[in-house]
Motif scaffolding. Structure first.
Motif, PDB file in Angstrom:
ATOM      1  N   VAL A 130       0.858  -1.181   0.000  1.00 35.13           N
ATOM      2  CA  VAL A 130       0.000   0.000   0.000  1.00 35.13           C
ATOM      3  C   VAL A 130       0.895   1.231   0.000  1.00 35.13           C
ATOM      4  O   VAL A 130       1.747   1.387   0.882  1.00 35.13           O
ATOM      5  N   GLU A 131       0.704   2.083  -0.999  1.00 42.73           N
ATOM      6  CA  GLU A 131       1.452   3.334  -1.121  1.00 42.73           C
ATOM      7  C   GLU A 131       0.553   4.458  -0.627  1.00 42.73           C
ATOM      8  O   GLU A 131      -0.584   4.598  -1.083  1.00 42.73           O
ATOM      9  N   SER A 132       1.063   5.252   0.331  1.00 42.04           N
ATOM     10  CA  SER A 132       0.205   6.267   0.934  1.00 42.04           C
ATOM     11  C   SER A 132       1.022   7.411   1.509  1.00 42.04           C
ATOM     12  O   SER A 132       2.250   7.346   1.600  1.00 42.04           O
ATOM     13  N   GLN A 133       0.305   8.438   1.917  1.00 39.36           N
ATOM     14  CA  GLN A 133       0.897   9.560   2.631  1.00 39.36           C
ATOM     15  C   GLN A 133      -0.169  10.158   3.543  1.00 39.36           C
ATOM     16  O   GLN A 133      -1.361  10.071   3.260  1.00 39.36           O
ATOM     17  N   LEU A 134       0.276  10.715   4.659  1.00 37.25           N
ATOM     18  CA  LEU A 134      -0.612  11.378   5.607  1.00 37.25           C
ATOM     19  C   LEU A 134      -0.474  12.886   5.459  1.00 37.25           C
ATOM     20  O   LEU A 134       0.559  13.376   5.009  1.00 37.25           O
ATOM     21  N   SER A 135      -1.508  13.609   5.871  1.00 36.82           N
ATOM     22  CA  SER A 135      -1.405  15.065   5.957  1.00 36.82           C
ATOM     23  C   SER A 135      -1.997  15.522   7.285  1.00 36.82           C
ATOM     24  O   SER A 135      -2.870  14.852   7.833  1.00 36.82           O
ATOM     25  N   HIS A 136      -1.477  16.618   7.807  1.00 39.62           N
ATOM     26  CA  HIS A 136      -1.882  17.156   9.116  1.00 39.62           C
ATOM     27  C   HIS A 136      -1.688  16.108  10.209  1.00 39.62           C
ATOM     28  O   HIS A 136      -2.515  15.961  11.105  1.00 39.62           O
ATOM     29  N   SER A 137      -0.577  15.366  10.146  1.00 43.39           N
ATOM     30  CA  SER A 137      -0.423  14.181  10.999  1.00 43.39           C
ATOM     31  C   SER A 137       0.761  14.230  11.956  1.00 43.39           C
ATOM     32  O   SER A 137       1.072  13.217  12.565  1.00 43.39           O
ATOM     33  N   CYS A 138       1.423  15.369  12.107  1.00 42.93           N
ATOM     34  CA  CYS A 138       2.641  15.395  12.931  1.00 42.93           C
ATOM     35  C   CYS A 138       2.393  15.008  14.380  1.00 42.93           C
ATOM     36  O   CYS A 138       3.302  14.543  15.057  1.00 42.93           O
ATOM     37  N   GLU A 139       1.187  15.140  14.867  1.00 44.06           N
ATOM     38  CA  GLU A 139       0.872  14.757  16.244  1.00 44.06           C
ATOM     39  C   GLU A 139       0.777  13.243  16.435  1.00 44.06           C
ATOM     40  O   GLU A 139       0.795  12.752  17.563  1.00 44.06           O
ATOM     41  N   ILE A 140       0.698  12.484  15.363  1.00 43.61           N
ATOM     42  CA  ILE A 140       0.548  11.030  15.453  1.00 43.61           C
ATOM     43  C   ILE A 140       1.900  10.423  15.848  1.00 43.61           C
ATOM     44  O   ILE A 140       2.914  10.679  15.223  1.00 43.61           O
ATOM     45  N   THR A 141       1.894   9.593  16.882  1.00 41.36           N
ATOM     46  CA  THR A 141       3.141   9.041  17.411  1.00 41.36           C
ATOM     47  C   THR A 141       3.665   7.885  16.563  1.00 41.36           C
ATOM     48  O   THR A 141       2.916   7.232  15.828  1.00 41.36           O
ATOM     49  N   GLN A 142       4.956   7.624  16.713  1.00 47.62           N
ATOM     50  CA  GLN A 142       5.628   6.536  16.011  1.00 47.62           C
ATOM     51  C   GLN A 142       4.934   5.207  16.303  1.00 47.62           C
ATOM     52  O   GLN A 142       4.714   4.853  17.461  1.00 47.62           O
ATOM     53  N   GLY A 143       4.564   4.492  15.252  1.00 48.88           N
ATOM     54  CA  GLY A 143       3.956   3.175  15.392  1.00 48.88           C
ATOM     55  C   GLY A 143       2.462   3.175  15.649  1.00 48.88           C
ATOM     56  O   GLY A 143       1.849   2.103  15.706  1.00 48.88           O
ATOM     57  N   ALA A 144       1.855   4.350  15.783  1.00 47.30           N
ATOM     58  CA  ALA A 144       0.411   4.402  16.041  1.00 47.30           C
ATOM     59  C   ALA A 144      -0.358   3.866  14.834  1.00 47.30           C
ATOM     60  O   ALA A 144      -0.043   4.198  13.696  1.00 47.30           O
ATOM     61  N   PRO A 145      -1.391   3.042  15.065  1.00 46.18           N
ATOM     62  CA  PRO A 145      -2.208   2.546  13.962  1.00 46.18           C
ATOM     63  C   PRO A 145      -2.961   3.698  13.293  1.00 46.18           C
ATOM     64  O   PRO A 145      -3.588   4.515  13.959  1.00 46.18           O
ATOM     65  N   VAL A 146      -2.887   3.738  11.978  1.00 45.02           N
ATOM     66  CA  VAL A 146      -3.563   4.771  11.185  1.00 45.02           C
ATOM     67  C   VAL A 146      -4.782   4.180  10.482  1.00 45.02           C
ATOM     68  O   VAL A 146      -5.823   4.810  10.373  1.00 45.02           O
ATOM     69  N   ALA A 147      -4.632   2.946   9.992  1.00 49.51           N
ATOM     70  CA  ALA A 147      -5.735   2.284   9.289  1.00 49.51           C
ATOM     71  C   ALA A 147      -5.650   0.782   9.528  1.00 49.51           C
ATOM     72  O   ALA A 147      -4.573   0.237   9.753  1.00 49.51           O
ATOM     73  N   GLU A 148      -6.813   0.148   9.471  1.00 48.07           N
ATOM     74  CA  GLU A 148      -6.867  -1.306   9.538  1.00 48.07           C
ATOM     75  C   GLU A 148      -7.199  -1.825   8.145  1.00 48.07           C
ATOM     76  O   GLU A 148      -8.136  -1.338   7.502  1.00 48.07           O
ATOM     77  N   LEU A 149      -6.408  -2.776   7.678  1.00 45.44           N
ATOM     78  CA  LEU A 149      -6.614  -3.387   6.373  1.00 45.44           C
ATOM     79  C   LEU A 149      -7.130  -4.800   6.599  1.00 45.44           C
ATOM     80  O   LEU A 149      -6.542  -5.566   7.359  1.00 45.44           O
ATOM     81  N   THR A 150      -8.231  -5.142   5.945  1.00 45.55           N
ATOM     82  CA  THR A 150      -8.759  -6.501   6.010  1.00 45.55           C
ATOM     83  C   THR A 150      -8.788  -7.046   4.594  1.00 45.55           C
ATOM     84  O   THR A 150      -9.447  -6.483   3.720  1.00 45.55           O
ATOM     85  N   LEU A 151      -8.059  -8.114   4.374  1.00 43.36           N
ATOM     86  CA  LEU A 151      -7.953  -8.749   3.068  1.00 43.36           C
ATOM     87  C   LEU A 151      -8.820 -10.007   3.084  1.00 43.36           C
ATOM     88  O   LEU A 151      -8.650 -10.875   3.934  1.00 43.36           O
ATOM     89  N   TYR A 152      -9.779 -10.072   2.149  1.00 39.55           N
ATOM     90  CA  TYR A 152     -10.702 -11.197   2.054  1.00 39.55           C
ATOM     91  C   TYR A 152     -10.262 -12.119   0.918  1.00 39.55           C
ATOM     92  O   TYR A 152      -9.934 -11.653  -0.176  1.00 39.55           O
ATOM     93  N   TYR A 153     -10.267 -13.430   1.192  1.00 39.45           N
ATOM     94  CA  TYR A 153      -9.844 -14.428   0.221  1.00 39.45           C
ATOM     95  C   TYR A 153     -11.046 -15.195  -0.336  1.00 39.45           C
ATOM     96  O   TYR A 153     -12.105 -15.247   0.288  1.00 39.45           O
ATOM     97  N   ALA A 154     -10.850 -15.842  -1.490  1.00 38.46           N
ATOM     98  CA  ALA A 154     -11.905 -16.595  -2.168  1.00 38.46           C
ATOM     99  C   ALA A 154     -12.433 -17.755  -1.323  1.00 38.46           C
ATOM    100  O   ALA A 154     -13.602 -18.120  -1.426  1.00 38.46           O
ATOM    101  N   ASP A 155     -11.587 -18.329  -0.449  1.00 40.44           N
ATOM    102  CA  ASP A 155     -12.019 -19.463   0.369  1.00 40.44           C
ATOM    103  C   ASP A 155     -12.749 -19.040   1.642  1.00 40.44           C
ATOM    104  O   ASP A 155     -13.090 -19.864   2.476  1.00 40.44           O
ATOM    105  N   GLY A 156     -13.000 -17.742   1.800  1.00 36.04           N
ATOM    106  CA  GLY A 156     -13.711 -17.243   2.973  1.00 36.04           C
ATOM    107  C   GLY A 156     -12.812 -16.810   4.109  1.00 36.04           C
ATOM    108  O   GLY A 156     -13.273 -16.203   5.081  1.00 36.04           O
ATOM    109  N   SER A 157     -11.522 -17.085   4.039  1.00 42.20           N
ATOM    110  CA  SER A 157     -10.596 -16.669   5.098  1.00 42.20           C
ATOM    111  C   SER A 157     -10.246 -15.193   4.919  1.00 42.20           C
ATOM    112  O   SER A 157     -10.550 -14.575   3.888  1.00 42.20           O
ATOM    113  N   LEU A 158      -9.623 -14.623   5.932  1.00 38.23           N
ATOM    114  CA  LEU A 158      -9.217 -13.225   5.857  1.00 38.23           C
ATOM    115  C   LEU A 158      -7.970 -12.976   6.680  1.00 38.23           C
ATOM    116  O   LEU A 158      -7.625 -13.757   7.551  1.00 38.23           O
TER     117      LEU A 158
END
Length: 186
Positions: free
Chosen positions: A63-91
């Motif tokens: 995933v290629e991305s960039q944040l804006s107005h984010s300097c207050e966010i600490t190192q390692g803080a979660p920004v987004a949760e990604l859920t990947l769904y597979y054809a067999d129903g697993s994730l």
């Protein structure tokens, strides 16, 4: 530095280095899940999006991305949760984290230099932005990578933004996703 292979750009103290041998690997195939110049803008006002992938088995998600107005966010803080769904129903669940997978796009801008609470994540591309009479600004796009272990084809990716309203961070924080790729190794 190997002058015949490396490209190094120095912009007001911020160094960008791309090693061209990393760009070419004959046993690697990238599958892009965002077409052309399309990008996804995610914020607390638009916190969730789903991409239909339907493109077989992949070994790595990027995933290629960039944040804006984010300097207050600490190192390692979660920004987004990604859920990947597979054809067999697993994730699979992954977290995109500040300073590890993404960061402030203008982290090297003179007024922000040294003030962000997270570090620069791995840079995938940089641009010089700005027009006279203002000073040029170095803009970075970052890449997060996650190894996948499923032998089932990917179907969709859900991206849920975790910052803003109820997170204790500014509601101005935004994330721009400029690329979502699958990697297949031959």
């Amino acid at each position: 530095i190997q002058p015949e292979r490396d490209i190094v750009i120095d912009c007001r103290g911020a160094e960008i280095r791309d090693v061209t041998n990393q760009w070419t690997n004959p046993t690697t195939e990238y599958v892009s899940f965002l077409e052309g110049d399309k990008s996804l803008n995610i914020s607390c006002n638009n916190p969730t999006t789903t991409l239909e992938l339907n493109d077989g088995v992949i070994d790595e998600l990027q995933v290629e991305s960039q944040l804006s107005h984010s300097c207050e966010i600490t190192q390692g803080a979660p920004v987004a949760e990604l859920t990947l769904y597979y054809a067999d129903g697993s994730l699979d669940h992954f977290q995109l984290r500040a300073g590890i997978h993404t960061a402030e796009w203008a982290i090297d801008r003179e007024d922000l230099r040294g003030k962000c609470r997270h570090m620069r994540a791995p840079v995938i591309s940089s641009q010089i932005k700005g027009h006279a009479p203002d000073l040029a600004t170095l803009s970075h796009t970052y890449v997060g990578k996650w190894k996948l272990t499923s032998n089932s084809g990917v179907q969709s990716l859900n991206i849920r933004f975790l910052l803003g309203k109820d997170s204790g961070s500014s509601s101005d924080v935004r994330m721009n996703i400029t690329g979502v790729k699958g990697l297949r190794k031959g």
